[in-house]
Design a protein around this motif. Sequence first.
Motif, PDB file in Angstrom:
ATOM      1  N   GLY A   1      34.207  30.471  77.392  1.00 47.65           N
ATOM      2  CA  GLY A   1      34.262  29.152  78.181  1.00 47.65           C
ATOM      3  C   GLY A   1      32.703  29.396  77.601  1.00 47.65           C
ATOM      4  N   ASN A   2      32.295  27.958  77.788  1.00 45.42           N
ATOM      5  CA  ASN A   2      30.084  28.014  77.475  1.00 45.42           C
ATOM      6  C   ASN A   2      30.291  28.134  78.594  1.00 45.42           C
ATOM      7  OD1 ASN A   2      27.650  27.361  76.500  1.00 45.42           O
ATOM      8  ND2 ASN A   2      28.191  24.992  76.140  1.00 45.42           N
ATOM      9  N   THR A   3      29.175  29.094  79.080  1.00 48.56           N
ATOM     10  CA  THR A   3      28.650  29.184  79.942  1.00 48.56           C
ATOM     11  C   THR A   3      27.066  29.105  79.937  1.00 48.56           C
ATOM     12  OG1 THR A   3      27.889  31.609  79.781  1.00 48.56           O
ATOM     13  CG2 THR A   3      29.465  31.262  81.168  1.00 48.56           C
ATOM     14  N   LYS A   4      26.165  28.380  79.647  1.00 47.23           N
ATOM     15  CA  LYS A   4      25.568  28.352  79.371  1.00 47.23           C
ATOM     16  C   LYS A   4      24.784  26.508  79.707  1.00 47.23           C
ATOM     17  CE  LYS A   4      24.102  30.189  74.658  1.00 47.23           C
ATOM     18  NZ  LYS A   4      25.311  30.659  74.284  1.00 47.23           N
ATOM     19  N   ASN A   5      24.702  26.919  81.174  1.00 48.39           N
ATOM     20  CA  ASN A   5      24.613  25.841  81.849  1.00 48.39           C
ATOM     21  C   ASN A   5      23.701  26.426  83.601  1.00 48.39           C
ATOM     22  OD1 ASN A   5      25.841  27.161  83.939  1.00 48.39           O
ATOM     23  ND2 ASN A   5      27.727  25.827  82.877  1.00 48.39           N
ATOM     24  N   ALA A   6      23.455  25.774  83.887  1.00 52.89           N
ATOM     25  CA  ALA A   6      22.881  26.131  85.369  1.00 52.89           C
ATOM     26  C   ALA A   6      23.146  27.424  86.503  1.00 52.89           C
ATOM     27  CB  ALA A   6      21.947  24.923  86.025  1.00 52.89           C
ATOM     28  N   LEU A   7      24.705  27.296  86.249  1.00 56.10           N
ATOM     29  CA  LEU A   7      24.928  28.766  87.361  1.00 56.10           C
ATOM     30  C   LEU A   7      25.448  29.585  86.442  1.00 56.10           C
ATOM     31  CD1 LEU A   7      27.591  25.895  88.568  1.00 56.10           C
ATOM     32  CD2 LEU A   7      25.584  26.592  89.580  1.00 56.10           C
ATOM     33  N   GLY A   8      26.000  29.266  84.739  1.00 56.76           N
ATOM     34  CA  GLY A   8      26.190  30.221  83.869  1.00 56.76           C
ATOM     35  C   GLY A   8      27.769  30.720  84.252  1.00 56.76           C
ATOM     36  N   SER A   9      28.570  30.332  84.702  1.00 56.91           N
ATOM     37  CA  SER A   9      29.931  30.279  84.684  1.00 56.91           C
ATOM     38  C   SER A   9      30.269  29.053  84.439  1.00 56.91           C
ATOM     39  CB  SER A   9      30.248  30.444  85.906  1.00 56.91           C
ATOM     40  OG  SER A   9      29.908  28.732  86.746  1.00 56.91           O
ATOM     41  N   LYS A  10      31.850  29.210  83.962  1.00 57.52           N
ATOM     42  CA  LYS A  10      32.525  27.879  82.808  1.00 57.52           C
ATOM     43  C   LYS A  10      34.190  28.137  83.394  1.00 57.52           C
ATOM     44  CE  LYS A  10      33.942  24.251  80.797  1.00 57.52           C
ATOM     45  NZ  LYS A  10      33.048  22.610  81.214  1.00 57.52           N
ATOM     46  N   VAL A  11      34.138  26.874  84.081  1.00 57.22           N
ATOM     47  CA  VAL A  11      35.601  27.441  84.288  1.00 57.22           C
ATOM     48  C   VAL A  11      36.812  26.581  83.112  1.00 57.22           C
ATOM     49  CG1 VAL A  11      37.351  26.297  86.028  1.00 57.22           C
ATOM     50  CG2 VAL A  11      35.899  27.686  86.968  1.00 57.22           C
ATOM     51  N   THR A  12      38.005  26.836  82.826  1.00 59.14           N
ATOM     52  CA  THR A  12      38.302  26.103  81.914  1.00 59.14           C
ATOM     53  C   THR A  12      39.922  25.893  82.775  1.00 59.14           C
ATOM     54  OG1 THR A  12      37.546  27.393  80.052  1.00 59.14           O
ATOM     55  CG2 THR A  12      40.027  26.219  79.404  1.00 59.14           C
ATOM     56  N   ALA A  13      40.324  25.264  82.710  1.00 61.37           N
ATOM     57  CA  ALA A  13      41.413  24.904  83.554  1.00 61.37           C
ATOM     58  C   ALA A  13      42.467  24.212  82.712  1.00 61.37           C
ATOM     59  CB  ALA A  13      41.206  23.073  84.712  1.00 61.37           C
TER      60      ALA A  13
ATOM     61  N   ALA B   1      44.141  28.755  85.617  1.00 57.09           N
ATOM     62  CA  ALA B   1      42.164  28.298  85.184  1.00 57.09           C
ATOM     63  C   ALA B   1      41.908  29.610  84.812  1.00 57.09           C
ATOM     64  CB  ALA B   1      41.037  27.826  85.971  1.00 57.09           C
ATOM     65  N   ARG B   2      40.924  29.507  83.800  1.00 60.16           N
ATOM     66  CA  ARG B   2      40.350  30.718  82.598  1.00 60.16           C
ATOM     67  C   ARG B   2      38.285  30.736  83.288  1.00 60.16           C
ATOM     68  NH1 ARG B   2      39.770  33.776  77.307  1.00 60.16           N
ATOM     69  NH2 ARG B   2      36.853  34.456  77.383  1.00 60.16           N
ATOM     70  N   VAL B   3      38.151  31.729  83.998  1.00 57.59           N
ATOM     71  CA  VAL B   3      36.210  31.364  84.910  1.00 57.59           C
ATOM     72  C   VAL B   3      36.174  33.098  83.988  1.00 57.59           C
ATOM     73  CG1 VAL B   3      35.141  31.300  86.215  1.00 57.59           C
ATOM     74  CG2 VAL B   3      37.522  31.090  86.831  1.00 57.59           C
ATOM     75  N   ASP B   4      34.901  32.232  83.108  1.00 55.58           N
ATOM     76  CA  ASP B   4      34.009  33.016  82.188  1.00 55.58           C
ATOM     77  C   ASP B   4      32.735  33.223  83.474  1.00 55.58           C
ATOM     78  OD1 ASP B   4      34.966  33.526  79.413  1.00 55.58           O
ATOM     79  OD2 ASP B   4      35.515  31.755  79.293  1.00 55.58           O
ATOM     80  N   PHE B   5      32.390  34.120  82.799  1.00 59.83           N
ATOM     81  CA  PHE B   5      30.692  34.645  83.827  1.00 59.83           C
ATOM     82  C   PHE B   5      29.904  34.778  83.090  1.00 59.83           C
ATOM     83  CE2 PHE B   5      32.004  33.886  87.997  1.00 59.83           C
ATOM     84  CZ  PHE B   5      33.718  34.106  88.505  1.00 59.83           C
ATOM     85  N   ALA B   6      28.383  34.273  82.614  1.00 56.03           N
ATOM     86  CA  ALA B   6      27.245  35.061  82.027  1.00 56.03           C
ATOM     87  C   ALA B   6      26.684  35.851  82.557  1.00 56.03           C
ATOM     88  CB  ALA B   6      25.929  34.206  81.938  1.00 56.03           C
ATOM     89  N   PRO B   7      26.307  37.316  82.829  1.00 57.34           N
ATOM     90  CA  PRO B   7      25.841  37.936  83.371  1.00 57.34           C
ATOM     91  C   PRO B   7      24.876  37.217  84.851  1.00 57.34           C
ATOM     92  CG  PRO B   7      25.504  38.865  81.106  1.00 57.34           C
ATOM     93  CD  PRO B   7      25.212  37.301  81.054  1.00 57.34           C
ATOM     94  N   TYR B   8      25.330  37.563  86.042  1.00 54.51           N
ATOM     95  CA  TYR B   8      24.714  37.411  87.030  1.00 54.51           C
ATOM     96  C   TYR B   8      25.639  36.077  87.327  1.00 54.51           C
ATOM     97  CZ  TYR B   8      22.006  41.206  86.452  1.00 54.51           C
ATOM     98  OH  TYR B   8      21.570  42.462  86.486  1.00 54.51           O
ATOM     99  N   GLY B   9      26.408  35.292  86.190  1.00 51.44           N
ATOM    100  CA  GLY B   9      26.188  34.039  86.232  1.00 51.44           C
ATOM    101  C   GLY B   9      27.029  33.828  87.718  1.00 51.44           C
ATOM    102  N   LEU B  10      26.961  32.313  88.472  1.00 44.90           N
ATOM    103  CA  LEU B  10      27.773  32.098  89.425  1.00 44.90           C
ATOM    104  C   LEU B  10      29.234  30.847  89.645  1.00 44.90           C
ATOM    105  CD1 LEU B  10      27.758  32.685  93.259  1.00 44.90           C
ATOM    106  CD2 LEU B  10      26.598  30.641  92.629  1.00 44.90           C
TER     107      LEU B  10
END
Lengths: 209, 209, 209, 209, 209, 209
Positions: free
Chosen positions: F65-77, F94-103
């Motif tokens: 998932g694209n985690t390029k957002n303020a939270l650094g995470s993306k949920v693909t439902a 759901a698949r949940v992707d986290f960038a480093p330190y993503g929330l």
Amino acid sequence: MASYVFALVVLVLASTQAFATDPSQLQDFCVADNTTNVFVNGVVCKNPALVKADDFFFSGLDKTGNTKNALGSKVTAVNVNNLFGLNTLGISLARVDFAPYGLNPPHTHPRATEVLTLLQGRLYLFTKTLNKGDVFVFPQGLIHFQLNIGRENAVAIAALSSQNPGVITVANTVFGSNPAINDDVLAKAFQVDKKVVDHLQSLFWTENH
Amino acid sequence: MASYVFALVVLVLASTQAFATDPSQLQDFCVADNTTNVFVNGVVCKNPALVKADDFFFSGLDKTGNTKNALGSKVTAVNVNNLFGLNTLGISLARVDFAPYGLNPPHTHPRATEVLTLLQGRLYLFTKTLNKGDVFVFPQGLIHFQLNIGRENAVAIAALSSQNPGVITVANTVFGSNPAINDDVLAKAFQVDKKVVDHLQSLFWTENH
Amino acid sequence: MASYVFALVVLVLASTQAFATDPSQLQDFCVADNTTNVFVNGVVCKNPALVKADDFFFSGLDKTGNTKNALGSKVTAVNVNNLFGLNTLGISLARVDFAPYGLNPPHTHPRATEVLTLLQGRLYLFTKTLNKGDVFVFPQGLIHFQLNIGRENAVAIAALSSQNPGVITVANTVFGSNPAINDDVLAKAFQVDKKVVDHLQSLFWTENH
Amino acid sequence: MASYVFALVVLVLASTQAFATDPSQLQDFCVADNTTNVFVNGVVCKNPALVKADDFFFSGLDKTGNTKNALGSKVTAVNVNNLFGLNTLGISLARVDFAPYGLNPPHTHPRATEVLTLLQGRLYLFTKTLNKGDVFVFPQGLIHFQLNIGRENAVAIAALSSQNPGVITVANTVFGSNPAINDDVLAKAFQVDKKVVDHLQSLFWTENH
Amino acid sequence: MASYVFALVVLVLASTQAFATDPSQLQDFCVADNTTNVFVNGVVCKNPALVKADDFFFSGLDKTGNTKNALGSKVTAVNVNNLFGLNTLGISLARVDFAPYGLNPPHTHPRATEVLTLLQGRLYLFTKTLNKGDVFVFPQGLIHFQLNIGRENAVAIAALSSQNPGVITVANTVFGSNPAINDDVLAKAFQVDKKVVDHLQSLFWTENH
Amino acid sequence: MASYVFALVVLVLASTQAFATDPSQLQDFCVADNTTNVFVNGVVCKNPALVKADDFFFSGLDKTGNTKNALGSKVTAVNVNNLFGLNTLGISLARVDFAPYGLNPPHTHPRATEVLTLLQGRLYLFTKTLNKGDVFVFPQGLIHFQLNIGRENAVAIAALSSQNPGVITVANTVFGSNPAINDDVLAKAFQVDKKVVDHLQSLFWTENH
């Protein structure tokens, strides 16, 4: 006298049959108490004051299951029987490992729909092939199977809609039950000679879970 | 592409699988509308203003079913599909007729517990024998069968805890499905030679319901 | 102080009221434990290891009930209270015997739909007549009755959609409750003189079940 | 032919019988669409895009109900039939007004438990007296009533555990049904002379709701 | 180790979370036994033989709650925890008192729809104003609040569709949990400086229930 | 007038709230019909004759998932809204992707328990750390979050016990709702100055799903 029940119990051991949507929870959590001698519909809860974080925790689902068996597959279940925090929550998991050409044989989950996600490898089901990242839904009660048609190991994660989904492996339940089902019954039902039935009943029936 | 669904549909024809306790009714009656093209969980109701007494009425359960088939048994079902008033009410019936030595083969009702009352004859089930006036409970999902072990016809009334209990006849579902399940799968699952599977798949699979 | 509860309890004795679709089972079987002093919603299960085949078995439903009472009818119930294996399974039975002109008086099953199959005789209900082999559905909660309008005994089997359907016999519950309902209340409700109420309350109210 | 249904319908008009715990909601809201000609278990929803705040709003429960009737009481119901937003939400209300000595006659709510809060006055129920601020629980299906034993008006708010709780007013259902229940049946059931039954059936049966 | 559970327990204390439609009752009543050490889904029942009328009775809902707190509001709950007869019956109540300008802060009832009846005063919710006698529905799970916008006290009665509806007060759950949620998490989630989070976590969080 | 509903709808957009255990299925499958204009509790089914294998199939869950957002995470439902075959089956993924330190910020699923399996990386939740192969249970309704505390991406698969679990992201629902919640309400609820509330309401609230 008790043999009907033995048959029931065998079906339970060979397969925890359960048959309905789990009822709703009536509190925040109700961790299964595996020490109680009080039996209810579901599982009695341990004292909430004694609940620990680890009651909601399970580790090791990254470990490859041992597929060195006649079927070449292994189901590692994570349900209310080994993750007590799942009690009353209506969901569980399983990891399924397949050796090359390994088979998860025809079976049904009487109490749960299964949503299978393929993490690695290629699986054949009915006339469809799944590849990495594919998800497939097996509606509750549908008899289904998966066959690894690749030269490599396959790994899938299954989510199931019950804390205790149950599994009935068709061949084992019919030919492997103890006490055995009368061979007249099976010969007539499967349109084969009683000798074939007797032979099948004499075999060792592999459980992959 | 549609063959997985064909398989589903065959399972439905060969057996109406249904998998849960029926939800509660939200009105006095909701007679199934067999003319609608709106599909919901269950059956849409006909206009209450058009409901007739006969929507709650079925006749002929005193008639003997035709047991002239390979199994020597016949199931006459009375459920939401022919007694529309049962819609939303969570119960149905079946009359089961047995010729001498007739068999109601191993099957399961995925959505209903069955309470069988023997009206006439003697039936063998597992290791127990039922006589006239005996009642036996088959918990939901248990694979069960009945064999007439008397020289005379047997008749039983079954009450089932769903408007649409479903039945999965094991042998038919495994060897009679269309499209056929891959014979590699069945040979491995049943530990028999593929020729045996191919033979079994070539047979005519009797439905007694 | 306890008299409200006496009233409740009387209603229970006069009629086991229960009011909902039974929840789903969470295991293969949960045979009612009639020795426990732990009370839950439904019935606690006996230890599965002690379950016997006879826990799922009831005999004698071929026996004619004793209709020598003021109503000329007798209901023989087979439910979780005498067939313990029915616990958690959502279904039960009753045999109803009628002497000539016998009446099963106006009543309702608060927790179950009833599907009545007439095995012998002729019954009148509302403005419809049932003959042998006829099936009729009484939706859950509907107040209903059956009158034998033939010169011979009648016999019916009723299937009910709860392990504990309950029955409220209208006349008995209103005029036979203990403690009695205030006669001002009943006189006003039934638009009759208090003397009529007092007389009715002084009568013996037959239960046919 | 349709008279059994007339009886059903009358019971519905005289009392909306409903008989189970409401199923769960599957979306945020499902406002009842009172214009649809599609009938399902419960009520079809209006298009969510057309939902207005007022679909969740009801006004006027501060108005005193008109108790100028034979019973001296009036029930003002707020349920899915007049507050459409309650559809799928499993709850409803009623305001009950009592003139001095007014009676809310023996009745039952087949689908709901009632929790009564007395806002003003004094009410007698069974052998208990309620005063201002008292709360009493009538478990689902229990036949209950309230009598104003004070010289002043009484007002209560009832909360009910269904969007459509239903009410069966005993006297009206038995003696006021149309078509009438056969007077032989009622005479035998109530142990009174058929003339008494005929008289009762000839009366006007007040509905206070 | 236990801190995840502390967090759970805090959430329970700060708010009894519960998350589903209550299952159906399986008997006439099942009064909560507050002395048991057996824990099940819901509450074990006391011995029916020991049930008293007062188990169904609660008094004092006419008393004004003490609104002398930072929010200027007070919720007086009547649920299975203090009116034991509500066990298994799927409904409860609350009285809400508001001082002038008092606030019942943003919260949600995870297991119940709320139907609010305003008995006195004026309340603002979202962009709507309620006056005396107005009723408003808050569908299950919706985050909602009420603000007294009048110069006088306001009083409302809320009916809730669970024996144990639960309440999650948003601000308290997020900033008042113990152990505290990591301030990095909250700073990122609320887009504020960690100092703001630390300050908020240091405050006293009023519960008005 | 419609603004209360706008608020509702916003809460729906910001988060599909749903609030109960899914009812049971009444047929083998009921594939969601995304073309209907008939609205019911859940989703109307497409004509079973038109069901295709792909109605049960979803691909691409192996994609990051694209985690390029303020939270650094993306949920693909993967739920009933994009895998129509899940309708009536009570489960989703759901698949949940986290960038480093993503929330994945504090949120709750009002209608589902979540069972999270960590496939890669390290996650912090409350005071516990999860590593590869660890499984953790978040009981239905519990407010929870996950923080990637590793220098590498993290990937988790979540199984949820509803076809439409819903998510309420706390910060967004409180400060990002449209129309805005009155700042007097939020200032009092969060014990902060109205300017702080106004500032928070002026921010852009990231949704990661």
